[in-house]
Design a protein around this motif. Structure first.
Motif, PDB file in Angstrom:
ATOM      1  N   LEU A 269      -8.243 -11.841  -2.385  1.00 55.45           N
ATOM      2  CA  LEU A 269      -8.554 -10.689  -3.226  1.00 55.45           C
ATOM      3  C   LEU A 269      -9.131  -9.549  -2.397  1.00 55.45           C
ATOM      4  O   LEU A 269      -8.770  -8.379  -2.595  1.00 55.45           O
ATOM      5  CB  LEU A 269      -9.538 -11.102  -4.321  1.00 55.45           C
ATOM      6  CG  LEU A 269      -9.937  -9.994  -5.292  1.00 55.45           C
ATOM      7  CD1 LEU A 269      -8.719  -9.486  -6.061  1.00 55.45           C
ATOM      8  CD2 LEU A 269     -11.015 -10.478  -6.259  1.00 55.45           C
TER       9      LEU A 269
ATOM     10  N   ALA B 269      -4.829 -10.718  -9.391  1.00 49.47           N
ATOM     11  CA  ALA B 269      -6.270 -10.810  -9.152  1.00 49.47           C
ATOM     12  C   ALA B 269      -6.882 -11.946  -9.962  1.00 49.47           C
ATOM     13  O   ALA B 269      -7.761 -12.680  -9.477  1.00 49.47           O
ATOM     14  CB  ALA B 269      -6.947  -9.486  -9.492  1.00 49.47           C
TER      15      ALA B 269
ATOM     16  N   SER C 234       0.823  -1.204   0.000  1.00 49.60           N
ATOM     17  CA  SER C 234       0.000   0.000   0.000  1.00 49.60           C
ATOM     18  C   SER C 234       0.861   1.259   0.000  1.00 49.60           C
ATOM     19  O   SER C 234       0.564   2.231  -0.716  1.00 49.60           O
ATOM     20  CB  SER C 234      -0.922  -0.009   1.226  1.00 49.60           C
ATOM     21  OG  SER C 234      -1.697   1.153   1.296  1.00 49.60           O
TER      22      SER C 234
ATOM     23  N   LEU D 195     -10.652  -3.244 -11.256  1.00 49.21           N
ATOM     24  CA  LEU D 195     -11.579  -4.383 -11.233  1.00 49.21           C
ATOM     25  C   LEU D 195     -12.935  -4.077 -11.863  1.00 49.21           C
ATOM     26  O   LEU D 195     -13.803  -4.957 -11.880  1.00 49.21           O
ATOM     27  CB  LEU D 195     -11.789  -4.846  -9.788  1.00 49.21           C
ATOM     28  CG  LEU D 195     -10.538  -5.260  -9.009  1.00 49.21           C
ATOM     29  CD1 LEU D 195     -10.907  -5.693  -7.601  1.00 49.21           C
ATOM     30  CD2 LEU D 195      -9.797  -6.384  -9.722  1.00 49.21           C
TER      31      LEU D 195
ATOM     32  N   VAL E   8      -4.015   2.055  -9.225  1.00 49.31           N
ATOM     33  CA  VAL E   8      -4.878   0.887  -9.442  1.00 49.31           C
ATOM     34  C   VAL E   8      -6.347   1.279  -9.489  1.00 49.31           C
ATOM     35  O   VAL E   8      -7.222   0.433  -9.356  1.00 49.31           O
ATOM     36  CB  VAL E   8      -4.638  -0.163  -8.344  1.00 49.31           C
ATOM     37  CG1 VAL E   8      -3.276  -0.797  -8.483  1.00 49.31           C
ATOM     38  CG2 VAL E   8      -4.798   0.432  -6.945  1.00 49.31           C
TER      39      VAL E   8
ATOM     40  N   VAL F 214      -7.371  -5.947  -2.213  1.00 48.94           N
ATOM     41  CA  VAL F 214      -8.068  -4.751  -2.691  1.00 48.94           C
ATOM     42  C   VAL F 214      -8.172  -3.701  -1.587  1.00 48.94           C
ATOM     43  O   VAL F 214      -7.911  -2.514  -1.820  1.00 48.94           O
ATOM     44  CB  VAL F 214      -9.463  -5.130  -3.220  1.00 48.94           C
ATOM     45  CG1 VAL F 214     -10.306  -3.885  -3.465  1.00 48.94           C
ATOM     46  CG2 VAL F 214      -9.341  -5.947  -4.495  1.00 48.94           C
TER      47      VAL F 214
ATOM     48  N   PHE G 174      -4.359  -2.299  -2.129  1.00 51.90           N
ATOM     49  CA  PHE G 174      -4.643  -1.238  -3.086  1.00 51.90           C
ATOM     50  C   PHE G 174      -4.873   0.093  -2.375  1.00 51.90           C
ATOM     51  O   PHE G 174      -4.372   1.127  -2.803  1.00 51.90           O
ATOM     52  CB  PHE G 174      -5.873  -1.581  -3.918  1.00 51.90           C
ATOM     53  CG  PHE G 174      -5.663  -2.656  -4.934  1.00 51.90           C
ATOM     54  CD1 PHE G 174      -4.482  -3.390  -4.982  1.00 51.90           C
ATOM     55  CD2 PHE G 174      -6.640  -2.953  -5.864  1.00 51.90           C
ATOM     56  CE1 PHE G 174      -4.293  -4.393  -5.917  1.00 51.90           C
ATOM     57  CE2 PHE G 174      -6.471  -3.939  -6.807  1.00 51.90           C
ATOM     58  CZ  PHE G 174      -5.302  -4.666  -6.837  1.00 51.90           C
TER      59      PHE G 174
END
Length: 506
Positions: free
Chosen positions: A256, A214, A192, A274, A270, A260, A264
């Motif tokens: 995941l 992912a 991060s 998704l 990013v 995320v 992320f």
């Protein structure tokens, strides 16, 4: 207490080693050792959850090597919940196996313990490379457990399962190489920090690496179009193995979710990675699972498609992973794991009672104890369909309320309601074929206490979840809030992020 985060992994690894050495002592001794080790693991999982209930995040640096360079195990509420689910599922599956499945081949019990170690490690690791390691541990064990007992059907399922996962593992390594080459870290908390400062020239490669990662997680979670292996594999495995497999798709889903939310964060690099493809494919997964239910000719195949529907449901919530959606997801997930596993165990019990008909959805002689089996079937069917008053209904209501982003609500509600309708129709038709016979009953199946305890433990899980719905809902929302806060996790793993000395990439 400081060692708690690593004990759910070390214990089954130690048990697997002892079981290999105890192979000459006979199957009875192996059963005693395996059940004892799994029971102790269950108690450790309870202690781990208790230690994290107040919001504490426990980080354990293996070998005292500091993160982000060393191996770190992190136990927050989410990790502790998933480890508890592993052992909640592992103990009934093991008890079911003591009915005779474990004697159909060699090394069942050591492999079963390795599977528990891989699952626990995957939920507790704070590092992407070690997530790969634990993926491989649980996959290698699952390859052999899948074909345990032999047979052409299991061999065919095993071949496709191995090839698919080898492709996934290769892509995992490629993603790991790209990430480390561009960001210089594989620690999830550190990821991060690095994403927030990634150079503009590295953004395309970082996005490709994270999209590949992912994709690997979604392969494990059986997202469309990578879905068709799951019902075939789950229906080919023996009932105890298939029941334990019910949580394997959740490894990819939870990995995941953590990537995320924690990895992320709010990084611009990013943004939109998704969307909109993940929610679309999640809805497609629900649709494919619903069609597969209509086509199922065996109860185990129907149960495999139920796992598929639950994966699509959870992945849609991950796609819009705000705190409310994550809270609904974490309330629905334990129900999904325990009830679908119960259905897989029930399919095995019905197959054992119907002789050559096994669990095929055709009319035949009545089972000797069809009333007890019918009660178990009805309880699981009502719950998995999402009908009141059991836990599936509460879980779907929460998902419809809290995971309905603007613009997606009509499609989301339609998918949930349609899957409920399909599940109800298919399971009602199956009940008519399995239980409403007028033929003379078959003799009652004589088994030990283990399989009966295992089945009813999972059958009663849904009513228990209803009784405890209020505290469980509060826990799920609290777990989601802690996950999305991110700060407690990052401070536990990286107490001094400014003091990290990094090499400068040439």
């Amino acid at each position: 207490m400081n060692h708690l985060p690593v004990l759910p992994v070390l214990l089954p690894l130690l048990a697997a080693s002892l079981l290999l050495m105890a192979g000459k002592l006979g199957l009875g001794a192996q059963r005693i050792l395996a059940v004892a080790a799994t029971s102790i693991g269950f108690l450790i999982a309870i202690l781990l959850l208790r230690a994290t209930l107040d919001g504490t995040v426990m980080a354990y640096n293996l070998g005292d090597w500091p993160a982000p360079f060393g191996i770190v195990f992190v136990a927050d509420k989410l990790g502790a919940l998933m480890v508890l689910l592993v052992y909640l599922l592992g103990l009934p599956a093991l008890l079911m196996a003591t009915g005779g499945t474990d004697g159909l081949g060699r090394y069942f019990h050591p492999l079963f313990q390795l599977q528990l170690a891989g699952l626990s490690g995957a939920f507790l690791t704070g590092d992407i490379f070690n997530l790969f390691v634990f993926f491989e541990i649980l996959l290698i064990a699952s390859y052999t457990l899948l074909v345990h007992g032999g047979g052409a059907n299991r061999a065919r399922a095993g071949l496709s399962y191995v090839v698919l996962n080898l492709v996934g593992s290769s892509l995992f390594l490629v993603a790991v190489a790209f990430l480390y080459g561009t960001l210089g870290t594989l620690n999830i908390a550190d990821l991060s920090l690095r994403l927030a400062a990634v150079p503009a020239e590295d953004v395309p490669l970082v996005r490709v690496a994270l999209a590949t990662l992912a994709g690997v997680f979604l392969l494990k979670g059986a997202l469309a179009p990578m879905t068709f292996w799951l019902p075939h594999v789950y229906s080919a495995a023996s009932a105890p193995v298939a029941a334990l497999f019910a949580i394997m798709t959740k490894v990819g889903i939870i990995a995941l979710l953590r990537l995320v939310v924690v990895g992320f964060g709010d990084a611009e690099a990013v943004h939109g990675l998704l969307h909109p493809w993940l929610p679309l494919l999640a809805l497609a997964t629900i649709f494919i699972g619903s069609i597969g239910l209509f086509a199922a000719r065996r109860l185990a195949m129907a149960a495999g498609n139920l796992v598929l529907i639950s994966s699509g449901t959870l992945l849609f919530a991950v796609a819009f992973a705000d705190a409310d959606a994550s809270g609904a997801l974490l309330f629905y997930l334990p129900h999904s794991v325990l009830v679908t596993a119960g259905f897989l165990l029930l399919a095995g019990q019905i197959a054992a009672r119907r002789g050559s008909l096994e669990d095929r959805l055709v009319r035949g002689p009545a089972m000797g104890d069809r009333f007890a089996m019918g009660v178990a079937y009805a309880t699981l069917a009502v719950s998995v369909a999402g009908l009141p008053p059991l836990s599936g209904f509460l879980g779907k209501i929460m998902l419809m309320q809290d995971a309905s982003p603007a613009g997606w609500a009509p499609a989301w509600w339609a998918a949930l309601l349609l899957s409920t309708f399909v599940i109800t129709i298919v399971l009602a038709r199956s009940a008519a074929l399995l239980f409403w016979q007028a033929d003379d009953p078959l003799p009652k199946l004589r088994q030990g206490a283990g399989p009966a305890i295992a089945l009813w433990a999972l059958v009663l899980a849904s009513p228990i979840l209803v009784v405890a719905a209020v505290p469980l809902s509060a826990f799920a929302n609290g777990t989601a809030a802690q996950l999305h806060a991110r700060t407690p996790y990052m401070q536990a793993v990286l107490p001094d992020p400014q003091g990290i000395e990094r090499e400068v990439r040439p």
